[in-house]
Design a protein around this motif. Structure first.
Motif, short mmCIF file in Angstrom:
data_model
loop_
_atom_site.label_atom_id
_atom_site.label_comp_id
_atom_site.label_asym_id
_atom_site.label_seq_id
_atom_site.Cartn_x
_atom_site.Cartn_y
_atom_site.Cartn_z
N ILE A 1 81.20 56.24 102.08
CA ILE A 1 80.66 55.15 102.90
C ILE A 1 80.80 55.47 104.39
CG2 ILE A 1 81.03 52.74 103.58
CD1 ILE A 1 81.76 52.20 100.59
N LEU A 2 81.96 55.96 104.79
CA LEU A 2 82.17 56.28 106.21
C LEU A 2 81.30 57.46 106.66
CD1 LEU A 2 86.05 55.84 106.53
CD2 LEU A 2 84.26 54.34 107.44
N GLU A 3 80.97 58.34 105.72
CA GLU A 3 80.11 59.49 106.05
C GLU A 3 78.63 59.20 105.85
OE1 GLU A 3 81.57 62.68 103.64
OE2 GLU A 3 83.44 62.91 104.80
N GLY A 4 78.31 57.98 105.41
CA GLY A 4 76.92 57.60 105.22
C GLY A 4 76.26 58.22 104.00
N ARG A 5 77.07 58.60 103.01
CA ARG A 5 76.53 59.19 101.78
C ARG A 5 76.56 58.15 100.65
NH1 ARG A 5 79.56 62.20 99.54
NH2 ARG A 5 81.48 62.12 100.78
N PRO A 6 75.69 58.31 99.65
CA PRO A 6 75.68 57.36 98.53
C PRO A 6 76.90 57.52 97.63
CG PRO A 6 74.08 59.12 98.15
CD PRO A 6 74.60 59.30 99.54
N ILE A 7 77.25 56.45 96.91
CA ILE A 7 78.34 56.48 95.93
C ILE A 7 77.76 56.31 94.53
CG2 ILE A 7 80.04 55.59 97.57
CD1 ILE A 7 79.78 52.84 96.23
N ASP A 8 78.39 56.95 93.55
CA ASP A 8 77.99 56.80 92.16
C ASP A 8 78.75 55.62 91.56
OD1 ASP A 8 76.34 59.02 92.31
OD2 ASP A 8 77.88 60.40 91.58
N VAL A 9 78.01 54.63 91.07
CA VAL A 9 78.59 53.43 90.49
C VAL A 9 78.35 53.48 88.98
CG1 VAL A 9 78.62 50.91 90.51
CG2 VAL A 9 78.14 52.16 92.62
N TYR A 10 79.41 53.74 88.23
CA TYR A 10 79.26 53.98 86.79
C TYR A 10 79.15 52.69 85.98
CZ TYR A 10 80.25 58.81 87.92
OH TYR A 10 80.17 60.08 88.44
N ASN A 11 78.57 52.85 84.80
CA ASN A 11 78.26 51.72 83.91
C ASN A 11 77.43 50.67 84.63
OD1 ASN A 11 78.44 50.84 81.21
ND2 ASN A 11 80.01 49.33 81.75
N TYR A 12 76.65 51.14 85.59
CA TYR A 12 75.74 50.28 86.38
C TYR A 12 76.50 49.12 87.04
CZ TYR A 12 72.67 53.02 83.43
OH TYR A 12 72.07 54.08 82.78
N GLN B 1 75.53 52.89 100.04
CA GLN B 1 74.32 53.24 99.29
C GLN B 1 74.76 53.53 97.86
OE1 GLN B 1 72.15 56.46 101.34
NE2 GLN B 1 73.57 56.10 103.05
N LYS B 2 74.19 52.85 96.88
CA LYS B 2 74.71 52.91 95.52
C LYS B 2 73.75 53.62 94.57
CE LYS B 2 76.88 48.41 96.33
NZ LYS B 2 76.11 48.05 97.54
N ASN B 3 74.27 54.62 93.87
CA ASN B 3 73.56 55.25 92.74
C ASN B 3 74.11 54.62 91.46
OD1 ASN B 3 72.12 57.06 94.32
ND2 ASN B 3 73.70 58.64 94.19
N MET B 4 73.32 53.83 90.78
CA MET B 4 73.78 53.17 89.56
C MET B 4 73.67 54.16 88.39
SD MET B 4 74.52 50.51 91.18
CE MET B 4 75.01 49.23 90.06
N MET B 5 74.82 54.39 87.72
CA MET B 5 74.92 55.44 86.72
C MET B 5 75.46 54.89 85.39
SD MET B 5 74.35 58.35 88.57
CE MET B 5 75.31 59.71 87.92
N PRO B 6 75.17 55.59 84.26
CA PRO B 6 75.77 55.19 82.98
C PRO B 6 77.27 55.49 82.97
CG PRO B 6 74.54 57.23 82.72
CD PRO B 6 74.25 56.74 84.11
N ILE B 7 77.98 54.90 82.03
CA ILE B 7 79.42 55.11 81.92
C ILE B 7 79.71 56.56 81.59
CG2 ILE B 7 79.62 54.58 79.44
CD1 ILE B 7 82.21 52.97 80.23
N GLN B 8 80.81 57.08 82.12
CA GLN B 8 81.19 58.48 81.93
C GLN B 8 82.03 58.65 80.66
OE1 GLN B 8 80.74 61.36 84.61
NE2 GLN B 8 79.04 59.99 84.24
N PRO B 9 81.93 59.82 80.00
CA PRO B 9 82.79 60.07 78.83
C PRO B 9 84.27 59.94 79.21
CG PRO B 9 81.08 61.76 79.00
CD PRO B 9 81.00 60.94 80.25
N GLY B 10 85.03 59.28 78.36
CA GLY B 10 86.46 59.10 78.62
C GLY B 10 86.79 57.83 79.37
N ASP B 11 85.77 57.18 79.97
CA ASP B 11 86.00 55.94 80.71
C ASP B 11 85.96 54.74 79.76
OD1 ASP B 11 86.44 56.91 83.19
OD2 ASP B 11 84.53 56.31 84.05
N VAL B 12 86.60 53.65 80.18
CA VAL B 12 86.51 52.39 79.46
C VAL B 12 85.95 51.35 80.42
CG1 VAL B 12 88.39 52.92 77.86
CG2 VAL B 12 88.91 51.81 80.04
#
Length: 350
Positions: free
Chosen positions: A215-226, A300-311
């Motif tokens: 966020i401070l660098e102005g880059r997008p973040i990956d947001v898992y499980n949407y 800036q948000k990249n909405m992503m599916p849940i990652q393996p191993g995550d709950v």
């Protein structure tokens, strides 16, 4: 007391060592100082405790320039022979084992690192405690052990037979190994299932650090499980207060424990497992909003599916810890996030 704290270059171990030192305990810190994440953060923690990274030699105790009652040694837990020599030389009263190979996702890439550090390393700790007649071993477990369990909040009385990462499986193994030693050798052991710890000097592989940096660098973040995630975020000061209380109160066997209806979180042996969390889950999107507010910038948000191993959710039932030891976390998420972002700006001069 004279206490060995392993993992003192790590996030929780660093904060715990300082609190123990400031209350007057004698502390020996141990860490392998590996490069799993940015070693500059680890070096920064070392300097904060009066240890110069340039002075470190493997297997050698270094005296702190800041705390007269603190020494540090670079050592791998897998090195059982040197670990045993340290125990024989120092004659510790109590041990808090926080050293481990951390990270759920990394365990998918490098599973053997978890067997070496978390299983081989832990049996070496147990053996050293047995041979040295340690008064109490407290050790890090993880909320990850709950795996596929969907019953909320997570209770230490719940079954944990369905982990979804090798990291979680290694932590469950630690609890099982500890129970064996409590039962066979009457060593009081207490496992701590940590729930998403955050705060200043936090780990660069954790969401708060990754999101703040981007966020401070102005880059997008990956947001898992949407974004449909909840975490029982727990501020570091609240965690350390709980760990300190556990160290001070060795586990005892329960006289009313029954093998006909066995409670997994306790035993007739001096064995106990506690959840240590905030007991107040926060929506991931609310967490991101708190970071945006503290940083003064939108993500800036990249909405992503849940990652393996995550709950999708974690939620700690901390009733036992509250009733037994008076544990009451009280840091609001907005305050904790603000303190982290302030630390991050100062540390990286941004």
């Amino acid at each position: 007391m004279k206490i060995l704290v392993t993992g003192t270059v790590g996030f929780i171990g660093f904060h715990l060592a300082r609190v123990l030192l400031e209350r007057g305990d004698e502390v020996v810190g141990l860490d392998s100082v590996n490069d799993y994440y940015d070693v500059n953060v680890k070096y920064g923690r070392l300097r904060e405790t009066g240890i110069s990274p340039e002075d470190i030699e493997y297997g050698k105790l270094i005296q702190s320039s800041k705390y007269e009652n603190y020494r540090f040694i670079k050592l791998k837990l897998e090195n059982g022979e040197n670990l045993q020599k340290l125990f024989e030389q120092e004659k510790f009263d109590r041990v808090c084992n926080l050293a481990a190979q951390a990270g759920v996702r990394y365990s998918l890439e490098n599973p053997r690192a978890y067997v070496d550090a978390n299983i081989v390393g832990f049996i070496n700790i147990l053996e050293a405690c047995r041979k040295s007649e340690i008064e109490h071993l407290a050790y890090a477990s993880s909320s990850s052990v709950y795996g596929l369990n969907e019953k909320m909040p997570f209770s230490t009385s719940d079954n944990i037979d369905h982990p979804v990462s090798l990291y979680a499986a290694s932590k469950k193994s630690n609890e099982l190994m500890a129970h064996c030693y409590s039962h066979l050798y009457s060593i009081p052991t207490t496992g701590l299932r940590f729930f998403t710890v955050y705060g200043p000097w936090g780990r660069p592989d954790m969401a708060l650090f990754i999101f703040t940096k981007a966020i401070l660098e102005g880059r997008p973040i990956d947001v898992y499980n949407y974004g449909d995630m909840k975490r029982d975020f727990t501020y570091i000061d609240d965690i350390v207060e709980g760990v300190k209380r556990v160290i001070d109160n060795p586990a005892k066997g329960r006289e009313d424990w029954s093998g006909m209806n066995p409670d997994p979180g306790s035993s007739i042996a001096p064995f106990k497992v506690y959840n240590i969390g905030n007991s107040s889950p926060v929506r991931l999107m609310d967490f991101i909003e708190a970071i945006e507010k503290a940083a003064g910038k939108q993500a800036q948000k990249n909405m992503m599916p849940i990652q393996p191993g995550d709950v999708p959710a974690t939620w700690a039932d901390v009733t036992d810890l509250t009733e037994d030891l008076g544990y009451r976390p009280n840091t609001p998420i907005q305050d904790g996030v603000r303190r982290f972002v302030q630390w991050y700006r100062e540390f990286y001069n941004v």
